[in-house]
Design a protein around this motif. Structure first.
Motif, PDB file in Angstrom:
ATOM      1  N   MET A 318       0.859  -1.188   0.000  1.00 45.35           N
ATOM      2  CA  MET A 318       0.000   0.000   0.000  1.00 45.35           C
ATOM      3  C   MET A 318       0.897   1.239   0.000  1.00 45.35           C
ATOM      4  N   PRO A 319       0.473   2.310  -0.688  1.00 39.85           N
ATOM      5  CA  PRO A 319       1.393   3.414  -0.987  1.00 39.85           C
ATOM      6  C   PRO A 319       1.982   4.127   0.219  1.00 39.85           C
ATOM      7  N   HIS A 320       1.285   4.111   1.358  1.00 49.51           N
ATOM      8  CA  HIS A 320       1.834   4.779   2.537  1.00 49.51           C
ATOM      9  C   HIS A 320       2.273   3.774   3.590  1.00 49.51           C
ATOM     10  N   GLY A 321       2.562   2.538   3.158  1.00 46.77           N
ATOM     11  CA  GLY A 321       3.105   1.546   4.078  1.00 46.77           C
ATOM     12  C   GLY A 321       2.106   0.873   4.979  1.00 46.77           C
ATOM     13  N   GLN A 322       0.792   1.044   4.693  1.00 44.30           N
ATOM     14  CA  GLN A 322      -0.224   0.509   5.611  1.00 44.30           C
ATOM     15  C   GLN A 322      -0.396  -1.000   5.509  1.00 44.30           C
ATOM     16  N   GLY A 323       0.096  -1.597   4.404  1.00 40.00           N
ATOM     17  CA  GLY A 323      -0.115  -3.031   4.240  1.00 40.00           C
ATOM     18  C   GLY A 323       0.844  -3.606   3.222  1.00 40.00           C
ATOM     19  N   VAL A 324       1.126  -4.916   3.366  1.00 42.02           N
ATOM     20  CA  VAL A 324       1.990  -5.617   2.426  1.00 42.02           C
ATOM     21  C   VAL A 324       1.362  -6.954   2.100  1.00 42.02           C
ATOM     22  N   ASP A 325       1.378  -7.304   0.811  1.00 36.75           N
ATOM     23  CA  ASP A 325       0.825  -8.568   0.318  1.00 36.75           C
ATOM     24  C   ASP A 325       1.984  -9.312  -0.338  1.00 36.75           C
TER      25      ASP A 325
END
Length: 327
Positions: A318-325
């Motif tokens: 996610m662009p602001h670091g909120q999530g990683v897949d």
């Protein structure tokens, strides 16, 4: 630079696209304002008279916020913008969008912590350098126990897929950045510009920015003013030889043309040849780096970046670091 609006019609599409793809669900006020701009011939004409690289929604909105303009409803925003256009224009010409989101460290950390330690970091497009401190923040991945020093800014990150969530922080012995216009975290005016780039509803990001800026101000990074392709090789020579050199960037290469992206990729190959073990960590929109795009195993979800190590995609983020897949 990819996707610069060159005509009024393209400009209207850019603002409408920003409203519906980026602001929708994340900033109701920016969604309203950009839909308003997209349908307003007079405002489009003002923005369209700016140089190509200065027409972005985030730059316009940030300049209005910096000058204290209203960003609640479109009529008030429009009236203020038209009345204060010379001042807004001056800020847009003088500045660039330099969102410096420390939370992006959360999606970089699984890679950084797994590398041979210690690390020497170079961020290209570093803004004020807040992402050069992955070892100074505190992290929580999903429902796992937090990692990092108590009292440090907490970066929360959702996790999908087999992400190698670290159990220790990296050891950073040297940190440096390159930017066309580096921002100084000890300068209140520069910090105010960074604050103006945070979307109005994102109060948690505003708090995080203040805390991260305090960490950087206590131990300011080495920031070099210059073009990333012109400055990288010389800066890399200063990195301590005993450290793993990591060159990284997030949401930067979209501002280069295709030749500039190719040149950076060639530079990284040359740097790795001269200094074996050097790592290239890119976190960009999925189609920005051709060798990353060609190796994606599936289509990226809308609005996600592709995190890649030496051109090999490892995750969508996610662009602001909120999530990683993790892939």
């Amino acid at each position: 630079m990819h996707g610069i609006p060159r005509t009024d019609e393209e400009l209207a599409h850019t603002y409408r696209d920003f409203a519906l793809r980026e602001a929708a669900g994340r900033s109701p006020s920016y969604e309203r304002l950009c839909l308003g701009v997209a349908a307003d011939a007079e405002v489009l004409a003002l923005v369209g008279a700016l140089p190509l690289a200065k027409r972005q929604p985030n730059l316009l909105l940030g300049a209005v916020r910096l000058l204290g303009g209203p960003v609640g409803d479109y009529p008030a925003f429009r009236d203020w913008l038209v009345a204060h256009w010379p001042a807004v224009r001056e800020q847009m010409l003088a500045r660039s969008t330099q969102t410096n989101e420390a939370a992006r460290c959360a999606v970089l950390l699984p890679v950084l912590a797994a590398l041979p330690q210690p690390l020497a970091l170079i961020e290209v497009g570093a803004s004020a350098g807040l992402c050069l401190y992955p070892d100074r923040y505190r992290y929580r991945y999903g429902d796992r126990a937090p990692l990092g020093p108590a009292g440090a800014p907490l970066l929360e990150c959702s996790v999908d897929g087999p992400a190698p969530v670290p159990d220790r922080l990296p050891q950073v012995v040297w940190r440096a950045g390159i930017d066309l216009n580096p921002l100084d975290v000890t300068d209140p005016d520069d910090v105010r510009w960074l604050q103006s780039l945070i979307w109005p509803e994102h109060t948690e990001r505003m708090r995080r920015l203040s805390a991260a800026a305090a960490i950087a101000a206590a131990d300011p990074p080495l920031l070099v003013r210059g073009d990333l392709n012109e400055s990288l090789a010389r800066l890399a020579e200063q990195a301590p030889a005993e450290a793993t050199l990591v060159v990284f960037h997030t949401a930067v290469l979209a501002y280069l043309d295709a030749a500039g992206v190719d040149r950076l990729a060639a530079q990284m190959a040359e740097l790795t040849r001269r200094r074996p073990g050097t790592v290239w960590l890119s976190n960009e929109a999925p189609r920005v780096v051709p060798q990353v795009a060609a190796r994606l195993p599936r289509e990226a979800p809308p609005g996600r970046f592709a995190l890649a190590v030496d051109g090999r995609p490892v995750a969508f983020t996610m662009p602001h670091g909120q999530g990683v897949d993790w892939l």
